[in-house]
Design a protein around this motif. Structure first.
Motif, PDB file in Angstrom:
ATOM      1  N   LEU A 123     -39.275  51.184 -88.559  1.00 53.62           N
ATOM      2  CA  LEU A 123     -39.130  52.621 -88.317  1.00 53.62           C
ATOM      3  C   LEU A 123     -39.892  53.437 -89.349  1.00 53.62           C
ATOM      4  N   ALA A 124     -39.775  53.054 -90.613  1.00 55.98           N
ATOM      5  CA  ALA A 124     -40.461  53.788 -91.671  1.00 55.98           C
ATOM      6  C   ALA A 124     -41.975  53.739 -91.482  1.00 55.98           C
ATOM      7  N   ALA A 125     -42.496  52.557 -91.163  1.00 55.98           N
ATOM      8  CA  ALA A 125     -43.936  52.405 -90.962  1.00 55.98           C
ATOM      9  C   ALA A 125     -44.399  53.193 -89.744  1.00 55.98           C
ATOM     10  N   PHE A 126     -43.632  53.133 -88.663  1.00 60.41           N
ATOM     11  CA  PHE A 126     -44.008  53.856 -87.453  1.00 60.41           C
ATOM     12  C   PHE A 126     -44.028  55.360 -87.702  1.00 60.41           C
ATOM     13  N   LEU A 127     -42.978  55.898 -88.305  1.00 62.90           N
ATOM     14  CA  LEU A 127     -42.902  57.339 -88.547  1.00 62.90           C
ATOM     15  C   LEU A 127     -44.019  57.806 -89.478  1.00 62.90           C
ATOM     16  N   PHE A 128     -44.336  56.996 -90.470  1.00 65.38           N
ATOM     17  CA  PHE A 128     -45.391  57.385 -91.411  1.00 65.38           C
ATOM     18  C   PHE A 128     -46.762  57.394 -90.744  1.00 65.38           C
TER      19      PHE A 128
END
Length: 252
Positions: A123-128
């Motif tokens: 999730l963190a990688a996708f949102l960034f």
């Protein structure tokens, strides 16, 4: 403005993330209450039976600290996903969960890999990366917030601490980046103001009618908008009342 073209808050933004977090706490309570160990249902790399962990492992945690450390970022990041990427939220979450688990199964050490950390990294990688690719100021701001809050997690994609599934973290990071590329074209449309629309006519804009051709402000309304003027004197004060018919546009 259509709902699909804007960031819309709804109960699903908080409802689904809270439900997800409550579920992992419920699983932990079940283990403690009935003195059972569900770690065997984690991802077991390169073993056929270990494939079941792709679905089960995000809900299983080793201890209370592990559970708490995953609960807060999981709640925050999943809420961000459901708010900013409403149309593709479930696709990203489900595909990300499966692919992250599968990559962990392929590259992981022979052990039971458990916990929602892989999903959090995804999730963190996708949102960034999605925010960076979008070029939209709101989503770029979200990317910066993700970096500020969870940028330190990047250290744990390497084997720096025993007992932590860095393979799951790395798998989540790779999966999130891949999903941001796969959904690169699915970007929220920027809201258009009246003057940005192709059929905009400044002459029909009531605000613009208060300015002359040189940009000077005109205090009084155009004469054709005034139907009746009524004056009333009270002592040294004079009041003027302007009446005009409400247009269809104003009623809408």
């Amino acid at each position: 403005m259509k709902q699909d073209e804007s960031f819309v808050f709804s109960t699903r933004v908080v409802g689904y993330p809270i439900l997800f977090v409550l579920l992992i706490w419920l699983v932990f309570w079940f283990e403690v209450r009935f003195n059972v160990n569900l770690n065997i249902y984690g991802v077991r790399p390169r073993e056929i039976i270990g494939l079941r962990g792709i679905l089960f492992s995000p809900f299983i945690h080793g201890d209370l600290k592990h559970l708490f450390n995953n609960s807060v970022p999981l709640l925050v990041l999943s809420m961000s996903l459901f708010y900013f990427y409403r149309r593709i939220s479930w696709q990203v979450l489900l595909i990300g969960l499966v692919v992250t688990g599968l990559l962990t199964w392929i590259i992981g050490r022979p052990s039971n890999h458990i916990g929602a950390s892989g999903v959090i990294y995804m999730l963190a990688a996708f949102l960034f990366f999605k925010g960076v690719f979008s070029g939209y100021f709101r989503l770029i701001a979200l990317s910066l917030i993700v970096v500020f809050l969870y940028g330190g997690m990047l250290w744990y994609v390497a084997p720096i601490e025993p007992g932590i599934s860095w393979e799951g973290h790395l798998s989540g990071l790779i999966t999130g980046f891949g999903l941001s590329l796969a959904y690169r074209k699915n970007i929220a449309k920027k809201p258009k103001y009246e003057w940005e629309k192709p059929d905009y006519n400044a002459e029909n804009d009531r605000f613009m009618q208060h300015f002359d051709e040189n940009g000077n402000f005109i205090e009084q309304l155009p004469e054709d908008d005034i139907e009746e003027i009524e004056e009333e004197e009270t002592g040294n004060m004079r009041y003027k009342y302007f009446y005009r018919e409400t247009s269809k546009k104003d009623k809408e």
